[in-house]
Write a protein that holds these residues in place. Structure first.
Motif, PDB file in Angstrom:
ATOM      1  N   ALA A   1      -2.300 -21.936   3.876  1.00  0.00           N
ATOM      2  CA  ALA A   1      -2.638 -23.405   4.010  1.00  0.00           C
ATOM      3  C   ALA A   1      -1.526 -24.171   3.736  1.00  0.00           C
ATOM      4  CB  ALA A   1      -3.927 -23.827   3.339  1.00  0.00           C
ATOM      5  N   GLY A   2      -0.797 -23.722   2.739  1.00  0.00           N
ATOM      6  CA  GLY A   2       0.547 -24.605   2.156  1.00  0.00           C
ATOM      7  C   GLY A   2       1.526 -24.357   3.196  1.00  0.00           C
TER       8      GLY A   2
ATOM      9  N   ALA B   1       1.138 -23.783   6.196  1.00  0.00           N
ATOM     10  CA  ALA B   1       0.901 -24.752   7.526  1.00  0.00           C
ATOM     11  C   ALA B   1       1.180 -26.169   7.245  1.00  0.00           C
ATOM     12  CB  ALA B   1      -0.573 -24.388   7.735  1.00  0.00           C
ATOM     13  N   ARG B   2       0.935 -26.595   6.065  1.00  0.00           N
ATOM     14  CA  ARG B   2       1.109 -27.852   5.648  1.00  0.00           C
ATOM     15  C   ARG B   2       2.717 -28.062   6.013  1.00  0.00           C
ATOM     16  NH1 ARG B   2      -2.832 -27.288   1.903  1.00  0.00           N
ATOM     17  NH2 ARG B   2      -1.330 -26.805   0.329  1.00  0.00           N
ATOM     18  N   LEU B   3       3.626 -27.181   4.937  1.00  0.00           N
ATOM     19  CA  LEU B   3       4.900 -27.192   5.149  1.00  0.00           C
ATOM     20  C   LEU B   3       5.590 -27.194   6.726  1.00  0.00           C
ATOM     21  CD1 LEU B   3       5.941 -24.992   2.367  1.00  0.00           C
ATOM     22  CD2 LEU B   3       6.162 -27.426   2.289  1.00  0.00           C
ATOM     23  N   GLN B   4       4.978 -26.521   7.294  1.00  0.00           N
ATOM     24  CA  GLN B   4       5.240 -26.412   8.874  1.00  0.00           C
ATOM     25  C   GLN B   4       5.040 -27.687   9.621  1.00  0.00           C
ATOM     26  OE1 GLN B   4       6.930 -23.640  10.028  1.00  0.00           O
ATOM     27  NE2 GLN B   4       7.358 -24.914  12.123  1.00  0.00           N
ATOM     28  N   ASP B   5       3.880 -28.496   9.513  1.00  0.00           N
ATOM     29  CA  ASP B   5       3.647 -29.839   9.730  1.00  0.00           C
ATOM     30  C   ASP B   5       4.675 -30.707   9.255  1.00  0.00           C
ATOM     31  OD1 ASP B   5       1.624 -28.548  11.096  1.00  0.00           O
ATOM     32  OD2 ASP B   5       0.119 -29.239   9.696  1.00  0.00           O
ATOM     33  N   GLU B   6       5.058 -30.610   8.082  1.00  0.00           N
ATOM     34  CA  GLU B   6       6.126 -31.556   7.482  1.00  0.00           C
ATOM     35  C   GLU B   6       7.368 -31.338   7.936  1.00  0.00           C
ATOM     36  OE1 GLU B   6       7.030 -34.724   4.964  1.00  0.00           O
ATOM     37  OE2 GLU B   6       5.119 -33.885   5.583  1.00  0.00           O
ATOM     38  N   LYS B   7       7.698 -30.009   8.232  1.00  0.00           N
ATOM     39  CA  LYS B   7       8.942 -29.635   8.956  1.00  0.00           C
ATOM     40  C   LYS B   7       9.066 -30.442  10.492  1.00  0.00           C
ATOM     41  CE  LYS B   7      11.812 -25.685  10.153  1.00  0.00           C
ATOM     42  NZ  LYS B   7      11.838 -24.315  10.413  1.00  0.00           N
TER      43      LYS B   7
END
Length: 436
Positions: A365-366, A368-374
């Motif tokens: 999940a983290g 995925a969040r980092l990918q969205d932030e990227k």
């Protein structure tokens, strides 16, 4: 104990069509869900074989509890364990199960489903008329043979063994803490072996499950238990064992007749007077018989010596076997301790695996969040690049316009008034300042 040596096995006794049908499910709704259809009279639940249902948990005993199908009711019995057995969030010793009940042993949850055939009424199919399904309709008397110790069994399922809380407690090293159970089946008692050392014998016959009648005997280790009250037949058998059997008496009479000796009490004793009247041929036959008797006595003496030698050897072998049994018992205890340690380690590994799985889900999940932030940062960077290009373009445009303005200003300063001929950029006003 090898199952092949059992003359009566648990599977040889089947439930009737009128008996309740039981299905249990462990881990309902999880990936480890497993379902069993219970077709046995007794189903043993524990942490290792020979339990029928094995649940790996450090809080579960090797023989933890039993589910007993009496033919009319389904009972749950805790085998006096430290962690206990719960039914519908209440700790129990013995209870009747109903459809939809939830059993908890250790960390395992078991869902119970019970179906009664539609063509069977709610009344007992075997005619038992008593209200409490967890009790015998009539208490069963169990007597320790050759002693005055007696137990009155009222509960429908009781534990027999070395456990201090067992209803029938037999304190001996050859008896397991949870050795067997005596339970109600239809109208009478039955016994089930929990795979204690040496198993059980019913009337001298080794078995794992047997229906009991009045006068039956159960052997556990060095103990013999008698079901019901003693009968006069047993006393007659013990008395007759000290008397001469009729067959031996008749055979002795026939042997005397064949030898030519009268069995009439009024006949004179055999003596020298008779031997004088015998002819030489009879005397020779008697001498032959005497020599054969001497030879037979010598053979008996030799055989007796051999028997004594064999008996001594058997005693030595028995002592060796006893020592080996003690060594095996110590080895079994060691293996049990190692098994308990391994089950504890397995429990820890299982929990660690679950924690790793949960951590992996959190990391996924983290990530995925980092990918969205990227992706958002990449979009912001693209927007900044576009704005930078716009600023550069506007800066170049301003520079170009400034250059054009400077050129125009230079031309304006060098321009002269067509009327007076003065330079426009240097014309003076009344105050002496230049007019731009």
């Amino acid at each position: 104990m090898n199952d092949s040596t059992r003359s009566t096995d648990v599977f040889s006794l089947e439930l009737s069509a009128s008996a309740p049908r039981v299905r249990i499910t462990a881990g309902l709704g999880s990936a480890a869900q497993k379902t069993w259809n219970l077709r046995r009279l007794v189903t043993l639940i524990g942490s290792r074989r020979p339990a029928h249902i094995v649940l790996h948990d450090r809080d579960i005993s090797p023989a933890h509890c039993v589910i007993v199908n009496t033919g009319t009711e389904v009972l749950l019995k805790d085998l006096h364990t430290g962690a206990g057995t719960q039914c519908n969030d209440s700790r129990i010793d013995l209870t009747a199960l109903k459809d939809g009940d939830v059993i908890r042993v250790g960390a395992s949850t078991i869902q119970v489903a019970i179906q009664v055939p539609e063509d069977i009424s709610d009344d007992s199919g075997c005619g038992m008329q008593f209200a409490d399904p967890t009790s015998f309709p009539t208490p069963v008397n169990v007597t320790l043979v050759h002693t005055d110790q007696q137990w009155e069994v009222k509960d429908a399922v009781v534990l027999v063994g070395r456990h201090e809380a067992a209803r029938i407690m037999l304190d001996h090293k050859d008896v397991a803490r949870r050795h067997a159970i005596i339970f109600r089946f239809k109208e009478g008692p039955a016994v089930f072996d929990l795979s204690g050392p040496g198993g059980i014998l019913v009337n001298g016959q080794q078995c794992s499950l047997a229906l009991l009648s009045d006068g039956d005997r159960i052997t556990l280790g060095p103990f013999r238990l008698r079901i019901g009250s003693s009968s006069g037949a047993e006393l007659n058998m013990q008395t007759s064992a000290t008397e001469t059997p009729p067959e031996l008496m008749s055979s002795s009479v026939e042997t005397s007749d064949e030898a030519g000796v009268s069995t009439d009490p009024s006949a004179p004793p055999v003596g020298s007077e008779l031997q004088v009247d015998l002819d030489p041929s009879v005397q020779d036959g008697a001498a032959t018989i005497d020599s054969k008797l001497d030879s037979l006595q010598n053979n008996i003496a030799v055989s007796w010596d051999r028997l004594n030698s064999w008996q001594s050897q058997l005693l030595e072998d028995a002592a060796t076997m006893s020592k080996q049994e003690l060594d095996i018992a110590d080895r079994v205890s060691e293996l049990d301790a190692r098994d308990a340690a391994l089950r504890g380690e397995l429990h820890d590994v299982t929990r660690y695996h679950e924690q790793l799985t949960e951590r992996e889900r959190e990391l996924t999940a983290g990530f995925a969040r980092l990918q969205d932030e990227k992706d958002r940062l990449a979009q912001s960077q693209a927007d900044c690049a576009k704005r930078e290009e716009e600023v550069v373009r506007r800066t170049e445009e301003l520079s170009r316009r400034e250059h054009v303005f400077a050129q125009r200003w230079t031309r304006l300063q060098s321009a002269k008034c067509p009327h007076c001929g003065r330079p426009v950029g240097t014309a003076e006003n009344g105050s002496g300042s230049s007019v731009s």
